[in-house]
Design an enzyme around this catalytic site. Structure first.
Site, PDB file in Angstrom:
ATOM      1  N   GLU A  44       0.828  -1.194   0.000  1.00 35.89           N
ATOM      2  CA  GLU A  44       0.000   0.000   0.000  1.00 35.89           C
ATOM      3  C   GLU A  44       0.871   1.256   0.000  1.00 35.89           C
ATOM      4  OE1 GLU A  44      -4.224  -1.360   1.880  1.00 35.89           O
ATOM      5  OE2 GLU A  44      -2.732  -0.617   3.330  1.00 35.89           O
TER       6      GLU A  44
ATOM      7  N   CYS B 249       6.339  -6.749   7.423  1.00 32.44           N
ATOM      8  CA  CYS B 249       7.314  -6.158   8.336  1.00 32.44           C
ATOM      9  C   CYS B 249       7.725  -7.206   9.354  1.00 32.44           C
ATOM     10  CB  CYS B 249       6.707  -4.935   9.030  1.00 32.44           C
ATOM     11  SG  CYS B 249       7.892  -3.943   9.974  1.00 32.44           S
TER      12      CYS B 249
ATOM     13  N   GLU C 152      10.482  -1.753   7.380  1.00 34.23           N
ATOM     14  CA  GLU C 152      11.578  -1.013   8.000  1.00 34.23           C
ATOM     15  C   GLU C 152      12.622  -0.710   6.932  1.00 34.23           C
ATOM     16  OE1 GLU C 152      14.310   0.876   9.465  1.00 34.23           O
ATOM     17  OE2 GLU C 152      12.848   0.436  11.054  1.00 34.23           O
TER      18      GLU C 152
ATOM     19  N   SER D 158      10.965   6.417  15.094  1.00 35.26           N
ATOM     20  CA  SER D 158       9.734   5.972  15.745  1.00 35.26           C
ATOM     21  C   SER D 158      10.067   5.655  17.204  1.00 35.26           C
ATOM     22  CB  SER D 158       9.176   4.728  15.034  1.00 35.26           C
ATOM     23  OG  SER D 158       8.748   5.054  13.732  1.00 35.26           O
TER      24      SER D 158
ATOM     25  N   HIS E 266       8.153   6.651  20.567  1.00 40.11           N
ATOM     26  CA  HIS E 266       6.896   6.161  21.155  1.00 40.11           C
ATOM     27  C   HIS E 266       6.934   5.824  22.644  1.00 40.11           C
ATOM     28  CE1 HIS E 266       5.682   6.183  17.046  1.00 40.11           C
ATOM     29  NE2 HIS E 266       6.389   5.135  16.712  1.00 40.11           N
TER      30      HIS E 266
END
Length: 397
Positions: A118, A138, A203, A256, A258
């Site tokens: 996508e 992934c 990744e 990333s 988080h």
């Protein structure tokens, strides 16, 4: 405006034949070698490379027949040997906010099967951002990310990375003499695809060589010509590859993050068990070219009662001290079966205030494309995992 699913049948562009490799995604040396192998005289190769490069990446040609300043004999010879075909667009969805998501189907390679990925286009005032995938599936299994629930099938090739940009520009009318679809939400001025973010499926630093080559084509000043400052590579923290990415790819970097504690980040972003926060931030401090003009973006998804407290905000500020940075606060985008909820808006704004007062820009990312599962962390295709033997055959193809 409501979300729309556009039926792309019955006439997708033909997939490349197995015996006709694509010229898309080759660097200049690779394109020169392909032309020489096809019989182009050595004295003409440099000129022909420049001609084809212009047609592929400035004019957006997907057919050798369009190359009017190339002799008919050479066009026929190239068409018999190579292809410029785009991947099949299996589906196109348009969100109520104008975000577009394409499900792209790439043909089988070696012993593998056709695969799907996508790609998402996000229009904003003054720019249009394309979110590009680097892998089918992934390996990272981040617990808040829908893509992480799809096991890795294979890496994308440079051709498949560049093709995502070409498909988007085709569909949006962002090549010369092309028409933008009626009613499409796009920037009022300038290029419709003005920014690329490697934040789609996969990744990027686990597919380093292919991403490096693909982005070198995207950034080439005589072709697609996107400045490296308008290309951002996002990583979950493959620490040994971060300096190499800065030296050899040279784009903007996004991390990333988080979480601000290793125990929580181990759960949210399991790669942290290999390279914990301290090692990751040391690599960020050493990123080549890092400056106030080339800041690292830290992505922080806001999860209700998980990582959104005032103590988390203060610790984030402490951790990033001395790193030229901005912090993107990302309201969690739900997906079927996800175990988390988005933080309350008041909590997100309070978190942002703490970061802002410390001198860091901390924009709250407006969720885009949620109604078509095109928002951050929602991408997933239906490709099945290959058997080990199939993956090894593809890798050697």
């Amino acid at each position: 405006m409501t979300a729309t699913l556009i039926d792309m049948r019955p006439a997708p562009l033909a997939a490349p034949a197995a015996d006709r490799p694509s010229l898309i995604g080759l660097d200049r040396d690779g394109l020169a070698a392909a032309l020489a192998d096809a019989g182009v005289p050595e004295r003409q190769v440099r000129m022909r490379v420049a001609q084809l490069w212009h047609w592929l990446y400035v004019r957006g040609a997907s057919d050798f027949g369009a190359m009017t300043n190339v002799s008919r004999a050479l066009r026929d010879a190239l068409a018999a040997r190579f292809t410029l075909a785009r991947p099949e667009i299996a589906a196109e969805q348009v969100s109520a906010d104008g975000t577009r998501k394409w499900l792209l189907r790439f043909p089988a390679r070696g012993a593998g099967r056709p695969v799907e990925i996508e790609t998402v286009y996000i229009p904003e005032e003054g720019r249009g951002t394309l979110c590009v995938s680097s892998q089918v599936g992934c390996t990272l299994t981040c617990s808040f990310c829908h893509t992480g629930t799809q096991k890795l099938v294979r890496n994308l090739t440079p051709e498949e990375i560049v093709a995502q940009v070409l498909v988007a520009r085709d569909r949006l009318g962002d090549f010369p003499d092309a028409a933008t679809p009626a009613g499409a939400i796009v920037p009022a001025e300038g290029r419709l695809v003005s920014n690329v973010v490697m934040m789609g499926m996969g990744e990027p630093l686990y597919n380093f060589d292919n991403v490096r080559q693909g982005l070198s084509v995207v950034a080439d000043g005589e072709g697609l010509a996107l400045s490296r400052r308008r290309i951002t590579l996002s990583t979950s923290g493959v620490v040994p590859m971060i300096p190499k990415a800065g030296a050899e790819i040279g784009t903007m970097l996004a991390i990333s993050l988080h979480a601000v504690r290793d125990d929580l980040r181990d759960e949210l972003v399991p790669i942290n068990r290999k390279w914990p926060i301290a090692e990751l931030l040391d690599a960020c401090r050493a990123y080549p070219g890092l400056s106030n003009a080339k800041r690292i973006t830290f992505e922080y998804v806001m999860l209700k009662d998980v990582n959104d407290g005032l103590a988390d905000a203060r610790e984030l500020v402490r951790l990033l001290k001395g790193i030229p940075a901005k912090i993107n606060l990302i309201p969690f985008n739900p997906w079927p079966g996800s175990p988390y909820e988005c933080s309350d808006w008041e909590r997100i704004e309070t978190f942002a205030d703490v970061v802002n007062r410390a001198g860091y820009a901390s924009p709250i990312r407006t969720p885009r494309g949620r109604d078509i599962l095109a928002a951050c962390g929602q991408l997933k295709s239906a490709s099945e995992r290959m058997r080990k033997a199939d993956r090894e055959a593809v890798a050697g193809a």
